[in-house]
Write an enzyme that holds these catalytic residues in place. Structure first.
Site, PDB file in Angstrom:
ATOM      1  N   GLY A 129      -0.611   3.192   2.755  1.00 21.50           N
ATOM      2  CA  GLY A 129      -1.547   2.502   1.872  1.00 21.50           C
ATOM      3  C   GLY A 129      -2.042   1.176   2.431  1.00 21.50           C
ATOM      4  O   GLY A 129      -2.639   0.385   1.707  1.00 21.50           O
ATOM      5  N   SER A 133      -5.910   3.674   9.116  1.00 20.27           N
ATOM      6  CA  SER A 133      -7.087   4.385   9.629  1.00 20.27           C
ATOM      7  C   SER A 133      -8.242   3.409   9.852  1.00 20.27           C
ATOM      8  O   SER A 133      -8.905   3.449  10.894  1.00 20.27           O
ATOM      9  CB  SER A 133      -7.496   5.533   8.710  1.00 20.27           C
ATOM     10  OG  SER A 133      -7.829   5.074   7.423  1.00 20.27           O
ATOM     11  N   GLU A 165     -15.093   7.341   8.934  1.00 19.17           N
ATOM     12  CA  GLU A 165     -14.295   7.833   7.813  1.00 19.17           C
ATOM     13  C   GLU A 165     -15.142   8.755   6.907  1.00 19.17           C
ATOM     14  O   GLU A 165     -14.744   9.871   6.589  1.00 19.17           O
ATOM     15  CB  GLU A 165     -13.762   6.640   7.009  1.00 19.17           C
ATOM     16  CG  GLU A 165     -12.576   6.951   6.160  1.00 19.17           C
ATOM     17  CD  GLU A 165     -11.249   6.401   6.704  1.00 19.17           C
ATOM     18  OE1 GLU A 165     -10.222   6.889   6.270  1.00 19.17           O
ATOM     19  OE2 GLU A 165     -11.228   5.493   7.560  1.00 19.17           O
ATOM     20  N   ASP A 177     -11.590  -1.448   3.069  1.00 22.14           N
ATOM     21  CA  ASP A 177     -10.662  -1.363   4.198  1.00 22.14           C
ATOM     22  C   ASP A 177     -11.247  -1.959   5.479  1.00 22.14           C
ATOM     23  O   ASP A 177     -10.665  -2.832   6.106  1.00 22.14           O
ATOM     24  CB  ASP A 177     -10.258   0.102   4.452  1.00 22.14           C
ATOM     25  CG  ASP A 177      -9.736   0.778   3.197  1.00 22.14           C
ATOM     26  OD1 ASP A 177      -9.503   0.073   2.205  1.00 22.14           O
ATOM     27  OD2 ASP A 177      -9.571   2.010   3.218  1.00 22.14           O
TER      28      ASP A 177
END
Ligand code: ADP
Ligand code: MG
Length: 392
Positions: A129, A133, A165, A177
């Site tokens: 979490g 990535s 993504e 992110d």
């Protein structure tokens, strides 16, 4: 392990994998969602932080067309060529992230006849979490853009990472992110308007830390629960638009508009909408509190955010609630809330520096007593975003 130790380890690893030195190194951090729960896909506001855990990428340009991938994370050494960017599967799938970055750079106009060797090292846990990535995409984006001599802004890095993504891998993630990984700065939170993608920095108190507690719970039905929440938010917007046709996003609706919804509107739909509208306001209030250096108020807002997730958005679970309750009673904690999608996953706490091993153990023991599970914890500083590093 310090950042420069990992850097050193990576240059050694690159040498052992490819028999030569790398041309350059980059680093990009993971992130936490500080406040703004499920506001992103509702056109709202969210605040996150880059943390002092990163993925490190080392690259070297090749004379031929080979693209070679190595990571300490995996024994696999996948390869492709410039004329074949087909996706990897199975044990080699991790290499789709760097491959996707390169494919996106080509899509955006990069022309080259030279492939590359790439190696990765990391002190950022994957799949916990913390968005390893996005760190991977941002770090590799910066490394490869520099290797091929492309001018690249932070906004470009964020956009490319998201394209990997969303488009290359087909995972519908929001802007948090990559924005944190790209724009983050030491002791600055990243405030994002998900409608415009505009990013601002908000001061984070230098005397504070963010502690991350992984509940160890991963709900089997989490994907269907997320999609149910998406549907409920979409339904709330549809109903609100019947009274206000120019309303573009749920986060923009005034809370009073919920009172004018048809009497047969499902109670759950109203609760989800109320959470999104209030949480969005809370992100703004938190920005004000942080700008004024009001740590206590910031902490209370985190607790309120959790309460809203628990009672209105209903994406908490008993383990996360227990954690927030324990933390609220623990010395040197200003506030705590579930962070991320919910239904398990992590709780974050805003703590003072004095929160140390004793407090961590106390929280772990109380959690284990309540739920019979050991708690994984991570103490983080708010850290700098993606950067190139000197090769030694
Ligand atoms: P999160 O982003 O929350 O960490 P994801 O499932 O989105 O979780 O991404 C995790 C994936 O990213 C891993 O399964 C792996 O494919 C890739 N990954 C993360 N860290 C590394 C690493 N150091 N080397 C290679 N691949 C990595
Ligand atoms: Mg991810």
């Amino acid at each position: 392990m310090t950042s420069s130790q990992i850097q050193h380890r990576l240059t050694e690893y690159f040498r052992s994998a490819y028999g030569t030195d790398c041309d350059l190194l980059a680093r990009a951090p993971g992130r936490v969602e500080f406040i703004g729960n499920h506001t992103d896909y509702n056109g709202g506001l969210v605040m996150g932080a880059a943390i002092d855990r990163s993925i490190f990428a080392a690259v070297r340009k090749r004379d031929d067309a080979a693209l070679r991938f190595a990571s300490e994370f995996s024994p696999e050494r996948p390869e492709r060529r410039l004329d074949d960017l087909s996706k990897f599967d199975g044990e080699q799938s991790w290499a789709n992230y760097p491959l996707g970055v390169f494919a996106t750079l080509l899509n955006e106009g990069l022309r080259t006849e030279n492939g590359f060797d790439l190696a990765l090292a990391s002190d950022l846990p994957a799949g916990a979490g913390l968005s390893s990535s996005a760190a991977l995409e941002t770090g590799v984006g910066l490394a490869l853009a520099s290797l091929y001599g492309l001018e690249i802004s932070k906004a470009d890095l964020v956009r490319i990472g998201r394209a990997v993504e969303n488009d290359f891998l087909g995972v519908p993630t929001g802007p948090l992110d990559q924005s944190c990984s790209g724009f983050g700065e030491r002791n600055q939170l990243v405030f994002i308007d998900c409608r415009t993608l505009n990013v601002e920095l908000v001061p984070f108190p230098a005397e504070c830390r963010i502690h991350i507690f992984n509940s160890g719970i991963s709900h089997a039905l989490v994907d269907s629960l997320y999609s149910k929440r998406h549907d409920e938010c979409r339904e709330a917007l549809r109903l609100l638009r019947q009274n206000q046709s120019d309303l573009e996003h749920l986060a923009d609706a005034p809370e009073s508009a919920l009172d004018a919804l048809p009497s047969d509107t499902p109670a759950d739909v109203i609760k989800r909408a109320r959470h999104v509208i209030r949480e969005n306001q809370r992100v703004l209030t938190t920005r004000t509190a942080l700008t004024e250096g009001d740590i206590e108020r910031t902490g209370r807002l985190l607790i309120e955010s959790h309460e809203s997730s628990r009672t209105l958005f209903e994406n908490s679970c008993p383990e996360l609630d227990t954690l927030v309750e324990i933390l609220a009673e623990t010395p040197h904690v200003h506030g705590a809330r579930l962070s991320g999608g919910g239904f398990g996953g992590t709780v974050i706490a805003l703590t003072s520096e004095a929160f140390g091993a004793d407090e961590t153990r106390r929280v772990q023991d109380a959690y284990e007593k309540a739920h019979g599970r050991r708690l994984e914890t991570l103490a983080c500083n708010v850290a700098d975003g993606a950067e190139l590093l000197p090769t030694d």
